[in-house]
Design a protein around this motif. Structure first.
Motif, short mmCIF file in Angstrom:
data_model
loop_
_atom_site.label_atom_id
_atom_site.label_comp_id
_atom_site.label_asym_id
_atom_site.label_seq_id
_atom_site.Cartn_x
_atom_site.Cartn_y
_atom_site.Cartn_z
N ARG A 5 1.64 10.01 -4.24
CA ARG A 5 2.26 9.19 -3.19
C ARG A 5 1.24 8.37 -2.39
O ARG A 5 1.62 7.47 -1.65
N ASP A 6 -0.05 8.70 -2.54
CA ASP A 6 -1.06 7.92 -1.82
C ASP A 6 -1.52 6.71 -2.63
O ASP A 6 -2.42 5.98 -2.20
N ARG A 7 -0.91 6.47 -3.80
CA ARG A 7 -1.28 5.33 -4.64
C ARG A 7 -0.14 4.30 -4.65
O ARG A 7 1.02 4.67 -4.52
N PRO A 8 -0.47 3.04 -4.83
CA PRO A 8 0.57 1.99 -4.81
C PRO A 8 1.34 1.94 -6.13
O PRO A 8 1.10 1.07 -6.98
N ILE A 9 2.27 2.88 -6.28
CA ILE A 9 3.05 2.98 -7.52
C ILE A 9 4.53 2.91 -7.18
O ILE A 9 5.02 3.65 -6.31
N ALA A 10 5.23 2.04 -7.86
CA ALA A 10 6.69 1.97 -7.76
C ALA A 10 7.27 2.58 -9.03
O ALA A 10 6.91 2.17 -10.14
N ARG A 27 -6.52 0.02 -9.67
CA ARG A 27 -6.88 -1.38 -9.79
C ARG A 27 -5.84 -2.31 -9.16
O ARG A 27 -5.92 -3.52 -9.29
N GLY A 28 -4.81 -1.75 -8.53
CA GLY A 28 -3.79 -2.57 -7.91
C GLY A 28 -2.43 -1.92 -8.06
O GLY A 28 -2.29 -0.84 -8.66
N PRO A 29 -1.37 -2.56 -7.51
CA PRO A 29 -0.04 -1.95 -7.56
C PRO A 29 0.48 -1.85 -9.00
O PRO A 29 0.21 -2.71 -9.84
N VAL A 30 1.26 -0.79 -9.24
CA VAL A 30 1.79 -0.49 -10.58
C VAL A 30 3.29 -0.26 -10.48
O VAL A 30 3.77 0.39 -9.53
N LEU A 31 4.02 -0.80 -11.44
CA LEU A 31 5.44 -0.49 -11.59
C LEU A 31 5.61 0.32 -12.87
O LEU A 31 5.24 -0.14 -13.95
N VAL A 32 6.19 1.53 -12.75
CA VAL A 32 6.49 2.37 -13.90
C VAL A 32 8.00 2.37 -14.10
O VAL A 32 8.75 2.78 -13.21
N GLY A 77 0.78 -1.23 0.00
CA GLY A 77 0.00 0.00 0.00
C GLY A 77 0.81 1.28 0.00
O GLY A 77 0.23 2.38 0.05
N GLY A 78 2.13 1.21 -0.09
CA GLY A 78 2.94 2.42 -0.11
C GLY A 78 3.27 2.86 -1.52
O GLY A 78 2.70 2.39 -2.51
N SER A 79 4.21 3.78 -1.63
CA SER A 79 4.73 4.21 -2.93
C SER A 79 6.24 4.35 -2.78
O SER A 79 6.76 4.49 -1.68
N ALA A 80 6.95 4.32 -3.89
CA ALA A 80 8.41 4.36 -3.83
C ALA A 80 8.97 4.84 -5.16
O ALA A 80 8.37 4.65 -6.22
N GLY A 83 -2.34 6.97 -15.58
CA GLY A 83 -3.78 6.94 -15.81
C GLY A 83 -4.51 6.34 -14.61
O GLY A 83 -4.11 6.48 -13.45
N PRO A 84 -5.60 5.59 -14.89
CA PRO A 84 -6.41 5.03 -13.80
C PRO A 84 -5.90 3.68 -13.30
O PRO A 84 -6.52 3.07 -12.44
N ARG A 85 -4.74 3.20 -13.83
CA ARG A 85 -4.32 1.83 -13.53
C ARG A 85 -4.05 1.62 -12.04
O ARG A 85 -4.25 0.53 -11.51
N ALA A 86 -3.54 2.67 -11.36
CA ALA A 86 -3.18 2.51 -9.95
C ALA A 86 -4.39 2.25 -9.06
O ALA A 86 -4.24 1.77 -7.94
#
Length: 411
Positions: free
Chosen positions: A108-113, A79-84, A25-28, A74-77
């Protein structure tokens, strides 16, 4: 089958830890930097594969100048964790890099790496600002040359024959992953000394791709430095280019950041011997010959000034000395150990002749000439034709005529 990534186990573990943080649930943001051929792109592929196994949506994005980084997510985050994954950001448009600097913080409030990669210290001020902003999670990876053990495993993975002469291969590649793979795939069970002396086309092409990405100033600096030898003094390059040392700080820093050069005391040294040989091979022969002769004469003139300065008044030191010095000059160390054939080859090298031309003069094959050159370099403790030309000219400037040392060419 995909070969295992060698020598980056610690980096892979850091990436997996970051992915688990984001999955919870974090971001990095992870910043990845490295010199040429350091394996940044391969490491990013491993990161994408690991993220896919953990259920991430992977955006291995092809960014373009003028694009808005936010459109990559976009809206992908939701629906679950995302790696960019964004590679080669040293080529990014400054506006893109500027937007990317703030985007991870806004999301930073979305699960994005975010994994952001560039060649070390390249890309200008916008890229520097992007890579200078740390993130609480993710951190930074700086990809340095591989260990000897990792290089050995890489050679075994990619060589089609036995890895003969592994210490020579390690010395030649300097732990550079890309150069190691290209060389290993060019070794077909034979000893590597000839391959290192005459780099295969695919190795030369690999180095050319790197050189074309450098600035014009850095490219010229490396070409002149290569003529001076695998290890050279910055002051010698300034004399060859007729420019003050301050004007060369930027190309020097660029070459150091790319892991092309390293510092060795007060000298610079090519980090990979193969890179040095490929730069020499890329020079048109007339240009290389002219540069080698100019460098040899320049170094001989400096030696002459040093000698004459100890015997003349200061008012006369500014006069350019003749090549034949008035007093005794210390014989070059190791010269007496050279055979007549080796002295002949050394003299012809000092005249700017190629191995092929020397071979026709002494009625031997170019392969034999190359063998004599290697023995000469060992006996004189030198590494380049420029150094050999300087030593030879110093020997003859002491009062001996070349004919006194030159053998009967057919003998």
């Amino acid at each position: 089958m995909t070969q295992k990534l060698r020598g980056r186990e610690a980096e892979e573990r850091q990436i997996v830890r970051m992915l688990h943080t984001v999955a919870a649930g974090g971001s990095a943001v992870l910043h990845v930097e490295g010199g040429w051929g350091s394996g940044r792109t391969r490491l990013l592929r491993e990161a994408a594969d690991a993220a896919g196994r953990l259920g991430f949506t992977v955006l291995d994005a092809d960014w373009s100048p003028g694009a808005e980084p936010g459109a990559l997510v976009g809206p992908r985050a939701s629906r679950g964790p995302v790696l960019v994954v964004l590679d080669d950001l040293h080529h990014a448009d400054p506006a893109f890099a500027g937007s990317l600097r703030s985007l991870p913080w806004r999301l930073r409030d979305r699960p994005i790496a975010w994994v952001l990669s560039r060649r070390r210290h390249a890309g200008g001020p916008a890229a520097d600002r992007l890579f200078s902003r740390p993130h609480p999670a993710g951190g930074r990876l700086d990809l340095r040359p591989l260990s000897a053990q990792a290089v050995g495993l890489l050679v075994a993975d990619h060589s089609t024959g036995a890895a003969i002469g592994l210490p020579d291969l390690l010395r030649a590649t300097g732990g550079n992953p890309l150069l190691t793979v290209e060389l290993a795939q060019s070794v077909h069970g034979e000893a590597p000394d000839g391959i290192i002396d005459r780099p295969p086309y695919r190795v030369q092409a690999c180095v050319r791709r790197c050189v074309t990405e450098l600035s014009d100033a850095c490219r010229r600096f490396l070409q002149v430095g290569a003529v001076l030898g695998v290890r050279f003094a910055l002051g010698d390059v300034t004399k060859m280019l007729r420019r003050p040392a301050a004007d060369l700080l930027t190309p020097v820093e660029e070459a150091l950041a790319a892991d092309i050069l390293a510092c060795d005391g007060d000298r610079l040294v090519f980090s990979q011997e193969l890179f040095w040989r490929c730069v020499l091979a890329s020079l048109p022969h007339p240009a290389r010959t002219a540069l080698e002769q100019e460098a040899a004469v320049e170094q001989l003139t400096l030696a002459a000034f040093d000698h004459v300065g100890t015997h003349r008044d200061a008012a006369h030191v500014e006069e350019r000395p003749a090549i034949r010095l008035a007093g005794p000059v210390r014989q070059p160390s190791g010269w007496a150990e050279l055979s007549d054939t080796e002295r002949t080859v050394a003299h012809l090298v000092s005249q700017g002749l190629t191995n092929q031309q020397i071979a026709s003069r002494v009625f031997r094959s170019p392969h034999t000439v190359n063998y004599h050159l290697r023995r000469i370099f060992q006996k004189l403790s030198i590494r380049s034709r420029v150094e050999l030309a300087r030593v030879t000219l110093l020997h003859y400037s002491a009062g001996r005529a070349p004919a006194e040392d030159v053998m009967d060419a057919a003998g």
